[in-house]
Design a protein around this motif. Sequence first.
Motif, PDB file in Angstrom:
ATOM      1  N   UNK A 170     -11.039   6.802 -33.312  1.00  0.00           N
ATOM      2  CA  UNK A 170     -10.032   5.810 -32.913  1.00  0.00           C
ATOM      3  C   UNK A 170      -8.822   5.856 -33.844  1.00  0.00           C
ATOM      4  N   UNK A 171      -9.069   6.041 -35.161  1.00  0.00           N
ATOM      5  CA  UNK A 171      -7.957   6.136 -36.100  1.00  0.00           C
ATOM      6  C   UNK A 171      -7.107   7.366 -35.815  1.00  0.00           C
ATOM      7  N   UNK A 172      -7.749   8.475 -35.468  1.00  0.00           N
ATOM      8  CA  UNK A 172      -6.992   9.680 -35.136  1.00  0.00           C
ATOM      9  C   UNK A 172      -6.148   9.477 -33.889  1.00  0.00           C
ATOM     10  N   UNK A 173      -6.715   8.807 -32.893  1.00  0.00           N
ATOM     11  CA  UNK A 173      -5.947   8.544 -31.663  1.00  0.00           C
ATOM     12  C   UNK A 173      -4.750   7.647 -31.947  1.00  0.00           C
ATOM     13  N   UNK A 174      -4.945   6.636 -32.810  1.00  0.00           N
ATOM     14  CA  UNK A 174      -3.824   5.754 -33.150  1.00  0.00           C
ATOM     15  C   UNK A 174      -2.725   6.529 -33.869  1.00  0.00           C
ATOM     16  N   UNK A 175      -3.121   7.408 -34.811  1.00  0.00           N
ATOM     17  CA  UNK A 175      -2.113   8.213 -35.504  1.00  0.00           C
ATOM     18  C   UNK A 175      -1.385   9.139 -34.537  1.00  0.00           C
ATOM     19  N   UNK A 176      -2.143   9.722 -33.602  1.00  0.00           N
ATOM     20  CA  UNK A 176      -1.499  10.607 -32.620  1.00  0.00           C
ATOM     21  C   UNK A 176      -0.525   9.833 -31.741  1.00  0.00           C
ATOM     22  N   UNK A 177      -0.912   8.602 -31.349  1.00  0.00           N
ATOM     23  CA  UNK A 177      -0.005   7.786 -30.537  1.00  0.00           C
ATOM     24  C   UNK A 177       1.246   7.411 -31.317  1.00  0.00           C
ATOM     25  N   UNK A 178       1.078   7.082 -32.598  1.00  0.00           N
ATOM     26  CA  UNK A 178       2.246   6.742 -33.410  1.00  0.00           C
ATOM     27  C   UNK A 178       3.184   7.931 -33.533  1.00  0.00           C
ATOM     28  N   UNK A 179       2.615   9.138 -33.772  1.00  0.00           N
ATOM     29  CA  UNK A 179       3.465  10.328 -33.858  1.00  0.00           C
ATOM     30  C   UNK A 179       4.192  10.573 -32.549  1.00  0.00           C
ATOM     31  N   UNK A 180       3.487  10.391 -31.431  1.00  0.00           N
ATOM     32  CA  UNK A 180       4.116  10.593 -30.126  1.00  0.00           C
ATOM     33  C   UNK A 180       5.259   9.619 -29.908  1.00  0.00           C
ATOM     34  N   UNK A 181       5.029   8.349 -30.270  1.00  0.00           N
ATOM     35  CA  UNK A 181       6.072   7.341 -30.107  1.00  0.00           C
ATOM     36  C   UNK A 181       7.272   7.665 -30.994  1.00  0.00           C
ATOM     37  N   UNK A 182       7.023   8.098 -32.226  1.00  0.00           N
ATOM     38  CA  UNK A 182       8.124   8.433 -33.119  1.00  0.00           C
ATOM     39  C   UNK A 182       8.922   9.626 -32.601  1.00  0.00           C
ATOM     40  N   UNK A 183       8.218  10.648 -32.109  1.00  0.00           N
ATOM     41  CA  UNK A 183       8.914  11.818 -31.580  1.00  0.00           C
ATOM     42  C   UNK A 183       9.741  11.444 -30.354  1.00  0.00           C
ATOM     43  N   UNK A 184       9.159  10.656 -29.460  1.00  0.00           N
ATOM     44  CA  UNK A 184       9.896  10.258 -28.261  1.00  0.00           C
ATOM     45  C   UNK A 184      11.088   9.371 -28.612  1.00  0.00           C
ATOM     46  N   UNK A 185      10.919   8.497 -29.584  1.00  0.00           N
ATOM     47  CA  UNK A 185      12.043   7.658 -30.015  1.00  0.00           C
ATOM     48  C   UNK A 185      13.162   8.506 -30.596  1.00  0.00           C
ATOM     49  N   UNK A 186      12.794   9.511 -31.419  1.00  0.00           N
ATOM     50  CA  UNK A 186      13.807  10.397 -31.990  1.00  0.00           C
ATOM     51  C   UNK A 186      14.518  11.183 -30.894  1.00  0.00           C
ATOM     52  N   UNK A 187      13.768  11.655 -29.897  1.00  0.00           N
ATOM     53  CA  UNK A 187      14.391  12.401 -28.797  1.00  0.00           C
ATOM     54  C   UNK A 187      15.351  11.523 -28.009  1.00  0.00           C
ATOM     55  N   UNK A 188      14.945  10.268 -27.754  1.00  0.00           N
ATOM     56  CA  UNK A 188      15.823   9.352 -27.022  1.00  0.00           C
ATOM     57  C   UNK A 188      17.083   9.058 -27.836  1.00  0.00           C
ATOM     58  N   UNK A 189      16.918   8.859 -29.153  1.00  0.00           N
ATOM     59  CA  UNK A 189      18.077   8.566 -29.996  1.00  0.00           C
ATOM     60  C   UNK A 189      19.047   9.743 -30.018  1.00  0.00           C
ATOM     61  N   UNK A 190      18.525  10.965 -30.131  1.00  0.00           N
ATOM     62  CA  UNK A 190      19.399  12.147 -30.148  1.00  0.00           C
ATOM     63  C   UNK A 190      20.089  12.316 -28.798  1.00  0.00           C
ATOM     64  N   UNK A 191      19.339  12.071 -27.711  1.00  0.00           N
ATOM     65  CA  UNK A 191      19.930  12.191 -26.381  1.00  0.00           C
ATOM     66  C   UNK A 191      21.061  11.194 -26.185  1.00  0.00           C
ATOM     67  N   UNK A 192      20.842   9.942 -26.632  1.00  0.00           N
ATOM     68  CA  UNK A 192      21.900   8.944 -26.524  1.00  0.00           C
ATOM     69  C   UNK A 192      23.096   9.304 -27.402  1.00  0.00           C
TER      70      UNK A 192
END
Length: 299
Positions: free
Chosen positions: A27-49
């Motif tokens: 469960x801890x690994x899944x949470x870390x993976x979700x956090x990394x995914x959210x951070x990457x997607x947020x960075x992609x959205x910020x760069x796109x904007x």
Amino acid sequence: MTGPATTATPAPAPRGEAKTATATTAAARRRRARRRTVLVQTACIAITLFMGVPIYLVALAALSSREALNEFPLALLPTDPSFETMRVFLTSTGVTGAFVNSIEVGLLSLVLSLALGVPAGYAVARYAFRGREPYQLFLLMTRALPIVVLSVPLARVFLGTGLYDTTYAVALLHTALALPTTVLITSAIFVAVPAEHEEAAMVFGATPARAFTRVVLPQALPGIAAAAIFTFVTSWNEVLGAAILTFNRRTLPAQVLSTLSDSPLAYRFAGGFALVVPALVFIAFMRRYLLNMWGTTIR
């Protein structure tokens, strides 16, 4: 007498506790993976904007009527679309010729840069020769030169050779600007292509040139596409060298710089939009090869 000392061994953990610990770790690994995914997607959205919002605002201003552009506060959604400003800009004196000059300079720079840079990148990747590392460092150092350092001496040379105020002069300058990056990009791609593939082709009777064109080159197309995009966009957007080396055969950026400095704001936005669109179209055309380099396939 006392018997030999015995070492006590810990009792094994109950099976239920082991399963609980494993589930907690997963469960801890899944949470870390979700956090990394959210951070990457947020960075992609910020760069796109960051990249997309200015283009959208320029397009909105260029395709709006003069009345809508003069409103305050300016609407963020199209309220009164109009092509009048773009029509007037595109039919202005010198714009069509400058557009053709930019296309000619960009394509000529692209051909020259790839014709010289791809063989040089292949040589850097495949052959070990004395001074290879300093040569690559020298290529990087040439990118640090200001454009005026190249433009002014070249203007003097071109005046003496009859190349001044021609698209060939600007293409030679843009080739000199893009060639170092082309060599470095293609050499990195050729390093990633296994040499065994080329050797296998020659074992089966292919000449070195045929092995390169039929085996190595197709695998290096993503890197060549990336170098082509960089060369064309650099040539399309470069303005200082084109303004120095030409007077009557100016490219579109140089024409916009010289004619729209005192024009109304609407026509400046129209000129900026006219500069952005061809580069975006070229990138969209080349995106298939570029995305293949990142392991993405467009179907």
